[in-house]
Design a protein around this motif. Structure first.
Motif, mmCIF file in Angstrom:
data_model
loop_
_atom_site.group_PDB
_atom_site.id
_atom_site.type_symbol
_atom_site.label_atom_id
_atom_site.label_comp_id
_atom_site.label_asym_id
_atom_site.label_seq_id
_atom_site.Cartn_x
_atom_site.Cartn_y
_atom_site.Cartn_z
ATOM 1 N N MET A 53 0.821 -1.211 0.000
ATOM 2 C CA MET A 53 0.000 0.000 0.000
ATOM 3 C C MET A 53 0.854 1.261 0.000
ATOM 4 O O MET A 53 0.637 2.185 -0.795
ATOM 5 C CB MET A 53 -0.907 -0.002 1.223
ATOM 6 N N ALA A 56 2.907 1.775 -3.241
ATOM 7 C CA ALA A 56 2.058 2.261 -4.335
ATOM 8 C C ALA A 56 1.702 3.731 -4.116
ATOM 9 O O ALA A 56 1.808 4.551 -5.041
ATOM 10 C CB ALA A 56 0.787 1.416 -4.426
ATOM 11 N N LEU A 57 1.310 4.057 -2.901
ATOM 12 C CA LEU A 57 0.817 5.417 -2.643
ATOM 13 C C LEU A 57 1.921 6.453 -2.867
ATOM 14 O O LEU A 57 1.699 7.498 -3.489
ATOM 15 C CB LEU A 57 0.276 5.516 -1.212
ATOM 16 N N ARG A 172 -5.064 10.780 1.996
ATOM 17 C CA ARG A 172 -4.532 9.446 1.643
ATOM 18 C C ARG A 172 -3.335 9.083 2.534
ATOM 19 O O ARG A 172 -3.214 7.948 2.991
ATOM 20 C CB ARG A 172 -4.110 9.402 0.169
ATOM 21 N N GLU A 175 -4.595 7.953 5.852
ATOM 22 C CA GLU A 175 -5.110 6.576 5.820
ATOM 23 C C GLU A 175 -3.964 5.569 5.835
ATOM 24 O O GLU A 175 -4.018 4.558 6.538
ATOM 25 C CB GLU A 175 -5.960 6.375 4.552
ATOM 26 N N ALA A 176 -2.891 5.864 5.077
ATOM 27 C CA ALA A 176 -1.745 4.951 5.036
ATOM 28 C C ALA A 176 -1.085 4.855 6.415
ATOM 29 O O ALA A 176 -0.735 3.754 6.878
ATOM 30 C CB ALA A 176 -0.738 5.419 3.989
ATOM 31 N N GLN A 179 -3.220 2.780 8.719
ATOM 32 C CA GLN A 179 -3.144 1.345 8.412
ATOM 33 C C GLN A 179 -1.839 0.751 8.953
ATOM 34 O O GLN A 179 -1.818 -0.370 9.440
ATOM 35 C CB GLN A 179 -3.196 1.130 6.895
#
Lengths: 192, 81
Positions: A53, A56-57, A172, A175-176, A179
């Motif tokens: 994740m 990618a982000l 975003r 959120e990362a 997580q």
């Protein structure tokens, strides 16, 4: 690798030259909170990210920042291109003009060249993502400041787009970080 | 559509694709979003094909004029349109 698309992410068509505004907007080209700083920060931090994740982000947002760098460079160029020598001399763009003419150079609005000290890579994903959250907010503040001093609707329309992107990227990254800290990453998906 | 109108359409759909892309990076199992991302990507590809047929290549890979290398043709993105 990257492929170049011969288009801007968001259109820029500035009708009125304004060297003073060019001298301010260049802050987001080569300044500490600008798009060059953002793209190098994310594209460098991504190598030590721990999971699919975050890899990618940081790749995707770092890539979008390169598109924003091109947008900001286009604003600076279009504001300076048709300005007269006299307009330039009587504006804050005058000192920049001595070295760079009507070109686009990665410096901040004080004329200080871009410095990688504006970004950090620690290889600790929590430290790096927390820096990224702050970076998005600092970039948003610079766009707020440009909107405070600019009355050119052609520039402001683009700056508002760029400002909104900072807010989405902040969301975003948040959120990362959540997580990673709470290990909510779904067991998915990329594994065989 | 004029060149600029088509370019703006491409930018709008490509932006939507990118926005779903970033959302899916942190929500990779959201099936509804995966569907929307795919739809935006397909529409973007379709519009790019139409653009390149009429106005020239957006990437060097699509340069296909046998007489001149039309990748280099003006305007470039930072030129006033």
């Amino acid at each position: 690798m990257w492929n170049y698309q011969k288009k801007l992410q968001y259109p820029v068509n500035i009708k009125n030259p304004n060297p003073k505004l060019a001298a301010y907007v260049v802050a987001q080209y080569g300044g500490p909170n600008g798009e060059l700083s953002a793209s190098l920060r994310y594209l460098s931090q991504r190598y030590s990210m721990p999971d699919a994740m975050t890899k990618a982000l940081l790749t995707d947002i770092g890539t979008e920042e390169l598109a924003h760098l091109e947008i900001v460079g286009t604003i600076v160029r279009q504001l300076a291109k048709c300005a007269s020598d006299e307009e330039i001399e009587n504006s804050p763009f005058g000192a920049y003009f001595m070295n760079h003419g009507r070109g686009v150079y990665p410096a901040n609005s004080n004329g200080m060249p871009f410095d990688a000290l504006a970004l950090a890579v620690t290889s600790d994903p929590i430290a790096d993502l927390t820096e990224d959250l702050a970076a998005e907010q600092k970039a948003r503040v610079v766009y707020d400041n440009i909107l405070k001093v600019s009355d050119d609707p052609d520039v402001n329309d683009v700056v508002k787009f760029l400002r909104q992107r900072e807010i989405v990227h902040f969301q975003r990254f948040g959120e990362a970080l959540d997580q990673i800290q709470n290990r909510r990453l779904p067991k998915m998906y990329c594994g065989k | 559509m004029t060149r600029n109108e088509l370019l703006n359409q491409i930018s709008a759909y490509a932006f939507a694709e990118k926005e779903w892309n970033l959302y899916l990076d942190t929500h990779p199992t959201d099936k509804e979003a995966i569907k929307k991302h795919k739809a935006m990507a397909e529409k973007t590809r379709e519009l790019i094909a139409e653009y390149e047929k009429n106005f020239g290549p957006l990437t060097s890979m699509s340069a296909d004029d046998p007489d001149k290398f039309n990748w280099i043709c003006d305007p470039w993105p930072w030129d006033n349109q």
